[in-house]
Design an enzyme around this catalytic site. Structure first.
Site, mmCIF file in Angstrom:
data_model
loop_
_atom_site.group_PDB
_atom_site.id
_atom_site.type_symbol
_atom_site.label_atom_id
_atom_site.label_comp_id
_atom_site.label_asym_id
_atom_site.label_seq_id
_atom_site.Cartn_x
_atom_site.Cartn_y
_atom_site.Cartn_z
ATOM 1 N N SER A 85 6.823 4.407 1.249
ATOM 2 C CA SER A 85 5.714 5.030 0.537
ATOM 3 C C SER A 85 5.825 6.560 0.585
ATOM 4 O O SER A 85 6.805 7.103 0.077
ATOM 5 C CB SER A 85 4.396 4.502 1.126
ATOM 6 O OG SER A 85 3.317 4.846 0.330
ATOM 7 N N ASP B 97 2.767 -3.523 -7.776
ATOM 8 C CA ASP B 97 2.422 -2.426 -6.862
ATOM 9 C C ASP B 97 1.395 -1.523 -7.558
ATOM 10 O O ASP B 97 1.713 -0.906 -8.575
ATOM 11 C CB ASP B 97 3.703 -1.652 -6.514
ATOM 12 C CG ASP B 97 3.475 -0.582 -5.452
ATOM 13 O OD1 ASP B 97 2.340 -0.078 -5.350
ATOM 14 O OD2 ASP B 97 4.448 -0.253 -4.748
ATOM 15 N N HIS C 192 1.853 -3.003 -2.701
ATOM 16 C CA HIS C 192 2.521 -1.827 -2.111
ATOM 17 C C HIS C 192 2.993 -2.141 -0.694
ATOM 18 O O HIS C 192 3.489 -1.275 0.003
ATOM 19 C CB HIS C 192 1.507 -0.665 -2.106
ATOM 20 C CG HIS C 192 2.148 0.680 -1.906
ATOM 21 N ND1 HIS C 192 3.087 1.209 -2.776
ATOM 22 C CD2 HIS C 192 1.986 1.630 -0.934
ATOM 23 C CE1 HIS C 192 3.452 2.411 -2.341
ATOM 24 N NE2 HIS C 192 2.810 2.685 -1.225
HETATM 25 C C1 MLT Z 1 2.180 9.507 -1.921
HETATM 26 O O1 MLT Z 1 1.186 10.193 -1.938
HETATM 27 O O2 MLT Z 1 3.241 9.853 -1.423
HETATM 28 C C2 MLT Z 1 2.036 8.176 -2.561
HETATM 29 O O3 MLT Z 1 0.845 8.088 -3.226
HETATM 30 C C3 MLT Z 1 2.183 7.074 -1.612
HETATM 31 C C4 MLT Z 1 1.168 7.151 -0.516
HETATM 32 O O4 MLT Z 1 0.071 6.623 -0.647
HETATM 33 O O5 MLT Z 1 1.483 7.718 0.499
#
Ligand code: MLT
Length: 205
Positions: free
Chosen positions: A103, A153, A184
């Site tokens: 992520s 996702d 996700h």
């Molecule tokens: C991010 O902000 O990098 C993406 O939205 C994934 C997350 O939730 O961290």
């Protein structure tokens, strides 16, 4: 050495896995993944330096899925410098660093590929997004990349996973995409798929 981290030495000549957690995680979260992907590898697991309402991240965002690009670029170079310093301090081979990110951690790993030539030997990206658009990528020939993506996702739509694949392939990277149907979430099947990919594309000592 300005980032909180865990370092575990590996077998001689084994790669170093650079573990990068998701939003709200820390440097301990992904340690079990290293055991599955390559138990002989050295491990450098890092905590993001940015806090969003108390949750560690690797760079700021303006809203869900909307990145602060200036901070993204700054933090990408900061992480790169940290890995360089850590290689010197702990004595691992800087040219043999394989990122494993989930992520937000996958997004900064992708950003290293987008911005810094030679930053990574390979990358395992679990549920990454396109970190930045409209820039020319460095030559990524010979860099294998695994993308674990979700057909459902809610944070990264399949079209964005495919866009990332196309951008990396356009720069010469050798990209494999593994699809899941678990939103996700990072599942065991996805980690096992990454481990199988790693054995084929990076090798195990
Ligand atoms: C991010 O902000 O990098 C993406 O939205 C994934 C997350 O939730 O961290």
């Amino acid at each position: 050495m300005n980032m909180k981290h865990v370092f575990q030495p590996g077998a001689e000549d084994a790669p170093t896995l650079l573990l990068l957690h998701g939003t709200g995680g820390n440097e301990h979260d992904l340690l079990p993944l290293a055991q599955v992907i390559d138990p002989s590898a050295a491990v450098l697991s890092v905590r993001g330096n940015v806090l969003e309402r108390g949750m560690p991240r690797f760079f700021r965002r303006l809203a869900m899925g909307v990145f602060d690009e200036e901070d993204l670029v700054f933090r990408t170079h900061e992480l790169h410098r940290f890995v360089n310093d850590a290689a010197e301090h702990y004595g691992f081979d800087r040219s043999s660093v394989v990122a494993v990110g989930y992520s937000n951690g996958a997004n900064i790993a992708a950003s290293m590929l987008f911005h810094i030539p030679g930053a990574l030997r390979a990358a395992v990206l679990h549920h990454p997004m396109v970190p930045r658009r409209g820039i020319e990528l460095p030559d990524l020939s010979g860099v294998p990349v695994f993308i674990g993506a979700g057909r459902n996702d809610p944070i990264c739509a399949p079209a964005e996973s495919e866009e990332l694949q196309g951008l990396l392939e356009g720069a010469g990277a050798d990209v494999s995409v593994h699809w899941e149907n678990n939103g996700h979430r990072l599942t065991h099947t996805e980690v096992r798929a990454a481990a199988a990919w790693y054995r084929m594309n990076v090798g195990e000592n």
